[in-house]
Design an enzyme around this catalytic site. Structure first.
Site, PDB file in Angstrom:
ATOM      1  CG  HIS A   1     -18.934  18.574  26.480  1.00  0.00           C
ATOM      2  ND1 HIS A   1     -19.374  17.313  26.805  1.00  0.00           N
ATOM      3  CD2 HIS A   1     -17.590  18.557  26.661  1.00  0.00           C
ATOM      4  CE1 HIS A   1     -18.345  16.571  27.191  1.00  0.00           C
ATOM      5  NE2 HIS A   1     -17.246  17.296  27.098  1.00  0.00           N
TER       6      HIS A   1
HETATM    7  C1  BDR Z   1     -18.606  21.164  30.318  1.00  0.00           C
HETATM    8  O1  BDR Z   1     -17.524  21.530  31.168  1.00  0.00           O
HETATM    9  C2  BDR Z   1     -16.754  22.520  30.570  1.00  0.00           C
HETATM   10  O2  BDR Z   1     -15.395  22.271  30.765  1.00  0.00           O
HETATM   11  C3  BDR Z   1     -17.126  22.557  29.107  1.00  0.00           C
HETATM   12  O3  BDR Z   1     -17.003  23.864  28.584  1.00  0.00           O
HETATM   13  C4  BDR Z   1     -18.562  22.095  29.113  1.00  0.00           C
HETATM   14  O4  BDR Z   1     -19.447  23.165  29.297  1.00  0.00           O
HETATM   15  C5  BDR Z   1     -18.474  19.687  29.998  1.00  0.00           C
HETATM   16  O5  BDR Z   1     -18.576  18.935  31.174  1.00  0.00           O
END
Ligand code: BDR
Ligand code: CA
Length: 309
Positions: free
Chosen positions: A238
């Site tokens: 992500h």
């Molecule tokens: C986001 O949520 C966090 O757990 C991850 O690091 C990322 O930034 C994904 O939804």
């Protein structure tokens, strides 16, 4: 080469680490500072994780402590994906760098002034630090060139059916950041769920055996299991999306839109409401919503950057 001055704001968990490691090997990005925020884990852990990943990777940049809690909602962490310690229960060698005590918002403001309107912020956790910075320094909105976030989704959510983790984590802060008037690039789940490495690609990188590659592999094992359970095709990176959007925008596509954050809904708290497909459009449309990525080129780039360690 004209290097882009950047600031990295993070709740350093396992995909944040991949983003930071990627920044460390991208020659066109000039990392000026890092701020930690509570999110994936408590601030004491995300702060140390950011320091320790920098130490592991030889990234010599100050890390500042930010907000311990969201503005108005309780802290919601993500141990199922990131482990209790935020880095998949891997023990990293502790950084010997002196601990910065200046609050994140003050350090960010100073960096923005020094960069004379050129600083771009990559924010990959709940947006609490940025919201506090805008509240304390109203002129900050004229000093930042752009904010690139991992957060939100035009469609769906992950932590709830409507909301993505970072926006749900501090919806009021997110709404303040979207409303600040600074151009925003939103890399939400629409694109980040397509930005993955297959388990075989993760193993191949880990097999290189350098400390960074081993850390990448081992720290992501919990996350891989999580993604398997939700039938994602691999390890979603992500937080690397806004980093690569800035450095290699040709890998991505998206559309300009208006985005508002739901701060009062019961079922929809933290939803990023976009006007992408709506007849009625919001008056304020200054968000570039990233919707797609060339998965193979993305994966090849992440591989190249991690293998450079
Ligand atoms: C986001 O949520 C966090 O757990 C991850 O690091 C990322 O930034 C994904 O939804
Ligand atoms: Ca994150």
């Amino acid at each position: 080469m004209n290097r882009i001055p950047i600031w990295f704001d993070t709740d350093l968990g396992v995909d944040d680490a991949v983003a930071l490691l990627s920044i460390g090997k991208l020659p066109n990005l000039d990392l000026r500072g890092i701020s930690a925020v509570a999110g994936n884990a408590e601030l004491c852990r995300t702060f140390e994780n950011a320091r320790n990943v920098c130490h592991l990777a030889g990234i010599h940049v100050p890390v500042y402590p930010g907000a311990e809690h969201p503005l108005f909602v309780p802290l919601h962490t993500a141990p199922l994906v990131h482990g209790e310690n935020g880095v998949g229960e891997v023990e990293l060698p502790p950084s010997p760098a002196p601990k910065e005590t200046k609050p994140a918002w003050d350090a960010l403001y100073e960096a923005a002034k020094a960069a004379e309107g050129e600083l771009q912020v990559i924010a990959v956790g709940p947006l609490t630090n940025l919201a506090i910075a805008f509240g304390k320094y109203p002129e900050l909105k004229t000093l930042l060139k752009r904010i690139l976030i991992m957060g939100g989704a035009a469609k769906g959510g992950n932590v709830t059916p409507a909301a993505e983790f970072n926006i749900y984590g501090d919806p009021h802060a997110a709404q303040m950041v979207f409303r600040a008037g600074v151009p925003v690039v939103m890399c939400g789940l629409d694109v980040t769920m397509k930005a993955y490495l297959t388990p075989a690609e993760v193993d191949e990188i880990g097999g290189r055996g350098t400390p960074v590659c081993r850390f990448f592999h081992d720290s992501n094992q919990l996350a891989l299991k999580f993604f398997e359970r939700i039938t994602a095709p691999g390890l979603c990176c992500h937080d690397t999306c806004p980093v690569l959007f800035l450095s290699c925008p040709e890998l991505f596509s998206g559309e300009e839109a208006g985005v508002y954050v739901e701060t009062r809904g019961t079922v929809t708290l933290g939803k990023t409401v976009t006007d992408l497909w709506s007849d009625k459009q919001f008056a304020d449309r200054h968000v570039f919503v990233v919707l797609d990525v060339d998965r193979n080129r993305f994966a090849a780039k992440v591989r190249e950057l991690l293998l450079a360690y």
